[in-house]
Scaffold this motif. Structure first.
Motif, PDB file in Angstrom:
ATOM      1  N   SER A 254      16.134   9.239 -49.506  1.00 18.97           N
ATOM      2  CA  SER A 254      15.449  10.039 -48.491  1.00 18.97           C
ATOM      3  C   SER A 254      15.210  11.430 -49.066  1.00 18.97           C
ATOM      4  O   SER A 254      16.157  12.144 -49.392  1.00 18.97           O
ATOM      5  CB  SER A 254      16.306  10.109 -47.227  1.00 18.97           C
ATOM      6  OG  SER A 254      15.600  10.742 -46.196  1.00 18.97           O
ATOM      7  N   LEU A 255      13.926  11.801 -49.214  1.00 17.34           N
ATOM      8  CA  LEU A 255      13.550  13.040 -49.881  1.00 17.34           C
ATOM      9  C   LEU A 255      12.607  13.883 -49.038  1.00 17.34           C
ATOM     10  O   LEU A 255      11.865  13.354 -48.211  1.00 17.34           O
ATOM     11  CB  LEU A 255      12.859  12.735 -51.214  1.00 17.34           C
ATOM     12  CG  LEU A 255      13.614  11.866 -52.219  1.00 17.34           C
ATOM     13  CD1 LEU A 255      12.741  11.581 -53.421  1.00 17.34           C
ATOM     14  CD2 LEU A 255      14.907  12.531 -52.630  1.00 17.34           C
ATOM     15  N   ARG A 256      12.636  15.194 -49.291  1.00 17.81           N
ATOM     16  CA  ARG A 256      11.656  16.125 -48.717  1.00 17.81           C
ATOM     17  C   ARG A 256      10.925  16.783 -49.882  1.00 17.81           C
ATOM     18  O   ARG A 256      11.540  17.420 -50.724  1.00 17.81           O
ATOM     19  CB  ARG A 256      12.327  17.195 -47.872  1.00 17.81           C
ATOM     20  CG  ARG A 256      11.291  18.124 -47.247  1.00 17.81           C
ATOM     21  CD  ARG A 256      11.863  19.339 -46.571  1.00 17.81           C
ATOM     22  NE  ARG A 256      13.136  19.137 -45.928  1.00 17.81           N
ATOM     23  CZ  ARG A 256      13.798  20.099 -45.288  1.00 17.81           C
ATOM     24  NH1 ARG A 256      13.289  21.308 -45.214  1.00 17.81           N
ATOM     25  NH2 ARG A 256      14.961  19.862 -44.743  1.00 17.81           N
ATOM     26  N   VAL A 257       9.611  16.602 -49.933  1.00 21.11           N
ATOM     27  CA  VAL A 257       8.806  17.136 -51.031  1.00 21.11           C
ATOM     28  C   VAL A 257       7.687  18.009 -50.488  1.00 21.11           C
ATOM     29  O   VAL A 257       7.239  17.834 -49.356  1.00 21.11           O
ATOM     30  CB  VAL A 257       8.195  16.010 -51.904  1.00 21.11           C
ATOM     31  CG1 VAL A 257       9.281  15.165 -52.553  1.00 21.11           C
ATOM     32  CG2 VAL A 257       7.247  15.140 -51.100  1.00 21.11           C
ATOM     33  N   THR A 258       7.247  18.945 -51.316  1.00 19.72           N
ATOM     34  CA  THR A 258       6.163  19.854 -50.956  1.00 19.72           C
ATOM     35  C   THR A 258       5.183  19.910 -52.108  1.00 19.72           C
ATOM     36  O   THR A 258       5.595  19.979 -53.266  1.00 19.72           O
ATOM     37  CB  THR A 258       6.707  21.263 -50.673  1.00 19.72           C
ATOM     38  OG1 THR A 258       7.682  21.175 -49.638  1.00 19.72           O
ATOM     39  CG2 THR A 258       5.603  22.213 -50.245  1.00 19.72           C
ATOM     40  N   GLY A 259       3.895  19.868 -51.792  1.00 21.21           N
ATOM     41  CA  GLY A 259       2.893  19.964 -52.840  1.00 21.21           C
ATOM     42  C   GLY A 259       1.504  20.184 -52.279  1.00 21.21           C
ATOM     43  O   GLY A 259       1.274  20.132 -51.068  1.00 21.21           O
TER      44      GLY A 259
END
Length: 129
Positions: A29-34
């Motif tokens: 379970s990940l939180r990514v920003t881009g």
């Protein structure tokens, strides 16, 4: 009672997601920003970039989120690692997003600095306990 709690998304940068990384796990379970580089309405797949790193995002479960190429987005979801071809010589990671939001206006350099400070704090805290 069975534990079916949804895990929080571990805060990671796109550069942290590579095959030998501790974050590169099936179902992580990940939180990514881009920055949104590409979006296909037909497949509901977005590609976000940050520097030279990119990640595919499956957005099929997201509602009320409009996508604009060039805007910044943050997603929380589970990492799915699939064979890239029939021979399964290489693998492709895609994030199955359950949450997404537009984060235009974010300062990515400051974001990365805060992520480094958070990891440093967590490492220091774990070493003292």
């Amino acid at each position: 009672m069975a534990s079916s709690a949804i895990k929080s998304g571990t805060l990671v940068s796109l550069q942290d997601i590579y095959p030998s990384s501790p974050f590169y796990k099936q179902g992580a379970s990940l939180r990514v920003t881009g920055k949104l580089q590409e979006y296909s309405v037909e497949t509901a797949v977005a590609i976000v970039i940050d520097g030279n790193a990119n990640l595919k995002i499956n957005t099929q479960h997201l509602r009320d989120l409009s996508f604009r190429v060039g805007s910044f987005y943050q997603f929380i979801g589970e990492l799915l690692i699939q064979p890239d071809n029939e021979l399964a010589v290489s693998f492709q990671a895609i994030l199955q997003a359950r949450v997404g939001r537009n984060v235009d206006g974010i300062d990515l350099n400051l974001y990365h600095q805060s992520l480094q400070l958070l990891r440093q704090f967590q490492a220091d805290h774990l070493s003292t306990t």
